[in-house]
Design a protein around this motif. Sequence first.
Motif, PDB file in Angstrom:
ATOM      1  N   ASN A 128       0.730  -1.110   0.042  1.00 64.85           N
ATOM      2  CA  ASN A 128       0.047   0.064   0.031  1.00 64.85           C
ATOM      3  C   ASN A 128       0.829   1.066  -0.079  1.00 64.85           C
ATOM      4  O   ASN A 128       0.398   2.133  -0.538  1.00 64.85           O
ATOM      5  CB  ASN A 128      -0.860   0.020   1.282  1.00 64.85           C
ATOM      6  N   GLN A 188       2.576   1.934  -3.347  1.00 64.51           N
ATOM      7  CA  GLN A 188       1.488   2.115  -4.554  1.00 64.51           C
ATOM      8  C   GLN A 188       1.116   3.655  -3.962  1.00 64.51           C
ATOM      9  O   GLN A 188       1.022   4.473  -5.032  1.00 64.51           O
ATOM     10  CB  GLN A 188       0.151   1.337  -4.257  1.00 64.51           C
ATOM     11  N   SER A 189       0.985   4.076  -3.024  1.00 62.88           N
ATOM     12  CA  SER A 189       0.730   5.456  -2.475  1.00 62.88           C
ATOM     13  C   SER A 189       1.841   6.255  -3.012  1.00 62.88           C
ATOM     14  O   SER A 189       1.600   7.402  -3.356  1.00 62.88           O
ATOM     15  CB  SER A 189       0.695   5.784  -1.115  1.00 62.88           C
ATOM     16  N   PRO A 245      -4.954   2.724  -1.781  1.00 62.02           N
ATOM     17  CA  PRO A 245      -4.139   3.166  -2.794  1.00 62.02           C
ATOM     18  C   PRO A 245      -5.110   3.226  -4.322  1.00 62.02           C
ATOM     19  O   PRO A 245      -5.136   3.958  -5.238  1.00 62.02           O
ATOM     20  CB  PRO A 245      -2.883   2.466  -3.150  1.00 62.02           C
TER      21      PRO A 245
END
Length: 430
Positions: A67, A70-71, A111
Amino acid sequence: MGAPASREAEAQKDQSMLIQKRMISEHFKQLEAAPETKVPVVYTFVPGNLTELIRSFGALPLLPEINALQSGMRGKSRDYIAEAERLGHSEDVCTYVKCDIGMVKAGNIGPTGTRLPKPDLLLLSYTGCYTFMKWFELLREEYDCPTVFLQIPYQGDGVLEDEHRQFVIDQIKSDLIPALEKISGKKYDEEKLRHYLGLSAQAEDDLVYVLQSAKRKPSPIDAYFGAVYYVGPIFSAFRGTEDGVAYYKALRKEVQARMDAGLGPITPEGPLDDQKYRIVVEGPPNWTHFREFWKMFTDWNAVIVASTYSKVGGVYDFGFRHNPDDPLGTMADYCGGCYTNINMPGRIEMLETYVKEYQADGFLINSVKSCNSFSAGQLMMLREVEKRTGIPGAFIESDLVDPRYFSAANIKNRLESYLQMIDARRQGGN
Ligand code: SF4
């Protein structure tokens, strides 16, 4: 006939990308629905993840560092990190942690834009990174949920001894399986686990074939930037699934097609068929400027032929496969063999092997400010690999998801000087 072949390769690449996109989107939808469907959710980390076991109880894995990265790729990490620092987390803390904590505090929207569920269990397989432990302490405070801490002995002497292996198996039996039985209300089903482990091994075979295709000239893949996508399913939630097997079959097919046609990888800047430099990379990528970073290589027709980062969720190219005939033992072997659990001589040997076997022109260390687990000892690694291969290496610095630590001009200058140095050596015949 170059153009039609490349178009064909591009179309096939799109197919595997589409499969992966669909898998990720479905997974996040299932996670969002988990509070209603009552499917238990287990937070765990990429290195040492026991996805097959988690799934054998009908639970869903959620990986906080995926996560976070992806962020970073989606431009959200700056604000999340700022939020975590406002809450008192120091500038020195791994930015994956701060990004995750910032995201949780901002409402825990993942995300892909779906809400993330609370964990029913935090499962830490401790594979060499102390930060993982502190990270889950923070999440435990946040969620007040059960935690299982599997202690994986570090490969200090370069091997996982029998007693170390047994120690991990014992913990899986005494701590982890009962915890999973409790949150799922299901009994441990070894046959189901064996089935999932068999699926893992199939996908691992195909992944290794893809990664080793980079030994070809031209390489049909980029084994760092491109490999980030290739390892995605197997490093995250899809090891041991039919979807995972289907993804790696499709990927292998398209890489095979490029190999047969003598083509290079498709990069965001287009096909990279004409390859002037073959480089090995050590260290994680930067996520906030991922495309810009990749372009610095493709602008110079440089392709990455091997990387250690693409082994962080499992070192399969040296022979390890999940073994359905020994379900608990194979999980212990997997955890013990993760890259972050391998000692310095082992990591140096891996880099040396890559430089030699993939006939690299050079190797580059991307030292990431956040990550002590990767960065400690990297200068020593650089010198040692130079000594063993006779090839000078390059050293750059950046960060994972904190955009404040990506200095494009510095990195570009370093990289360009390095590639020019490779040219000069070629002309000088050394
Ligand atoms: S310090 Fe490195 S290995 Fe540890 S959590 Fe952060 S990025 Fe991952």
